[in-house]
Design a protein around this motif. Structure first.
Motif, mmCIF file in Angstrom:
data_model
loop_
_atom_site.group_PDB
_atom_site.id
_atom_site.type_symbol
_atom_site.label_atom_id
_atom_site.label_comp_id
_atom_site.label_asym_id
_atom_site.label_seq_id
_atom_site.Cartn_x
_atom_site.Cartn_y
_atom_site.Cartn_z
ATOM 1 N N ARG A 1 0.883 -1.194 -0.104
ATOM 2 C CA ARG A 1 0.006 -0.028 -0.099
ATOM 3 C C ARG A 1 0.664 1.328 -0.165
ATOM 4 N NH1 ARG A 1 -5.151 -1.182 4.136
ATOM 5 N NH2 ARG A 1 -5.599 -3.295 3.224
ATOM 6 N N LEU A 2 1.748 1.263 0.805
ATOM 7 C CA LEU A 2 2.791 2.403 0.586
ATOM 8 C C LEU A 2 3.379 2.608 -0.709
ATOM 9 C CD1 LEU A 2 4.635 1.904 3.986
ATOM 10 C CD2 LEU A 2 3.249 3.818 3.684
ATOM 11 N N ARG A 3 3.885 1.498 -1.326
ATOM 12 C CA ARG A 3 4.388 1.621 -2.577
ATOM 13 C C ARG A 3 3.511 2.416 -3.775
ATOM 14 N NH1 ARG A 3 4.463 -0.398 -7.603
ATOM 15 N NH2 ARG A 3 3.214 -2.201 -7.321
ATOM 16 N N VAL A 4 2.117 1.843 -3.564
ATOM 17 C CA VAL A 4 1.121 2.267 -4.674
ATOM 18 C C VAL A 4 0.292 3.475 -4.490
ATOM 19 C CG1 VAL A 4 0.725 -0.261 -5.419
ATOM 20 C CG2 VAL A 4 -0.710 0.541 -3.812
ATOM 21 N N ALA A 5 0.697 4.004 -2.964
ATOM 22 C CA ALA A 5 -0.301 5.301 -2.624
ATOM 23 C C ALA A 5 -0.553 6.321 -3.553
ATOM 24 C CB ALA A 5 0.182 5.675 -1.315
ATOM 25 N N GLY A 6 0.711 6.611 -4.099
ATOM 26 C CA GLY A 6 0.981 7.893 -4.966
ATOM 27 C C GLY A 6 1.284 7.339 -6.750
ATOM 28 N N LEU A 7 0.815 6.295 -6.971
ATOM 29 C CA LEU A 7 0.952 5.769 -8.398
ATOM 30 C C LEU A 7 0.223 6.554 -9.386
ATOM 31 C CD1 LEU A 7 2.866 3.557 -9.695
ATOM 32 C CD2 LEU A 7 0.847 2.004 -9.614
ATOM 33 N N PRO A 8 0.921 7.088 -10.254
ATOM 34 C CA PRO A 8 0.300 8.120 -11.277
ATOM 35 C C PRO A 8 0.053 7.131 -12.392
ATOM 36 C CG PRO A 8 2.569 8.733 -11.561
ATOM 37 C CD PRO A 8 2.432 7.461 -10.201
ATOM 38 N N ASP A 9 -0.768 7.611 -13.296
ATOM 39 C CA ASP A 9 -1.359 6.950 -14.623
ATOM 40 C C ASP A 9 -0.075 7.152 -15.359
ATOM 41 O OD1 ASP A 9 -3.555 5.684 -16.480
ATOM 42 O OD2 ASP A 9 -2.690 7.405 -17.393
ATOM 43 N N GLY A 10 0.485 6.333 -16.396
ATOM 44 C CA GLY A 10 1.151 6.178 -17.448
ATOM 45 C C GLY A 10 0.847 5.455 -18.643
ATOM 46 N N ASP A 11 -0.447 5.482 -18.873
ATOM 47 C CA ASP A 11 -0.857 5.054 -20.289
ATOM 48 C C ASP A 11 -0.328 5.815 -21.318
ATOM 49 O OD1 ASP A 11 -2.160 3.022 -18.966
ATOM 50 O OD2 ASP A 11 -4.121 3.561 -19.272
#
Length: 257
Positions: free
Chosen positions: A217-227
């Motif tokens: 959860r810590l890793r993905v908390a600020g995961l932006p879109d990259g499509d």
């Protein structure tokens, strides 16, 4: 499941073996799907306490996705669909409730590096090699989730060093970076692997799950879109020239578009 991916229960350990040694265990679409199903099986069975992934043949863990499958890609949307598929499977692997262990001999490249990075622990022998040398092979890119995984494990400087210079990290370098938890000789590997499995089997399942899930959860908390990144690169002339050139073992002249 096809014999290209062997999934077998060994008491409380569910073992997944990537089994295309003649192709360095490069992943077909069916193998990717089979990995997802193995994760589902691990979580569905109260008997499974540890999930262990390894490659057959001793020359590779996984040497990426089978490149021939990219021949059918027509534009950037195909790349987006591919990376979304991979992200779904990698996310499922990260979410497996029991500890996951990657046992690595030989090449751990591209998609194989991603699979290993999604596991909780990695064991390796000195001859193992880690990387994603796409800047000199296919001219494609990774998903935002995969970049996040690499930065999470290696830090931004090592990640850029690996990707920009298309460097293959040695097992010793990967161990020094903290990516590899246990480094031992091939002769020692079975005993060390058994020790790790035994220790995990003796620990509190919910404590281990909590640690795994909190870190995820810590890793993905600020995961932006990259499509947009993926669509641009997979839709490029460079990528569409590089796939047939790679399969024909021919050089590519990069154009940057």
């Amino acid at each position: 499941m096809s014999e290209e991916l062997i999934v077998a229960a060994d008491g409380p350990v569910l073992r997944v073996t990537f089994n295309r040694p003649g192709q360095h265990n490069a992943l077909t679409w069916a193998m990717w799907d089979g990995l997802y199903d193995a994760c589902e099986r691990a979580d569905a069975s109260a008997e499974v306490k540890v999930l262990v992934l390894s490659g057959a043949g001793g020359r590779a863990f996984v040497a990426g996705t089978d490149i021939s499958q990219f021949s059918s890609f027509s534009d950037g949307s195909d790349g987006v669909a591919y990376e979304r598929k991979v992200q779904r499977i990698i996310d499922r692997l990260e979410r497996v409730k029991v500890p996951t262990v990657a046992v690595i001999q030989g090449y751990c490249v591209g998609g194989g590096l991603v699979v290993a990075a999604a596991c909780d622990l990695r064991l390796a022998v000195p001859g193992a090699r880690f990387g994603a040398p796409i800047a000199r092979t296919l001219g494609n890119c990774l998903s935002m989730n995969t970049y996040s995984l690499l930065v999470h494990h290696l830090g931004p400087a090592r990640t850029l060093d690996m990707l920009l210079r298309a460097r293959m990290y040695t097992a010793e370098e990967a161990h020094a970076a903290g990516f590899v938890a246990e480094l031992c000789t091939a002769e020692e590997l079975p005993a060390r692997q058994a020790e790790v499995e035994e220790r995990l089997l003796g620990h509190a399942p919910l404590s281990m799950w909590a640690a795994k899930e909190a870190v995820r959860r810590l890793r993905v908390a600020g995961l932006p879109d990259g499509d947009d990144i993926v669509s641009t690169v997979f839709g490029s002339a460079d990528f569409h020239a590089a796939v047939p050139a790679f399969l024909a073992k021919q050089p590519v002249t990069w154009q940057g578009h």
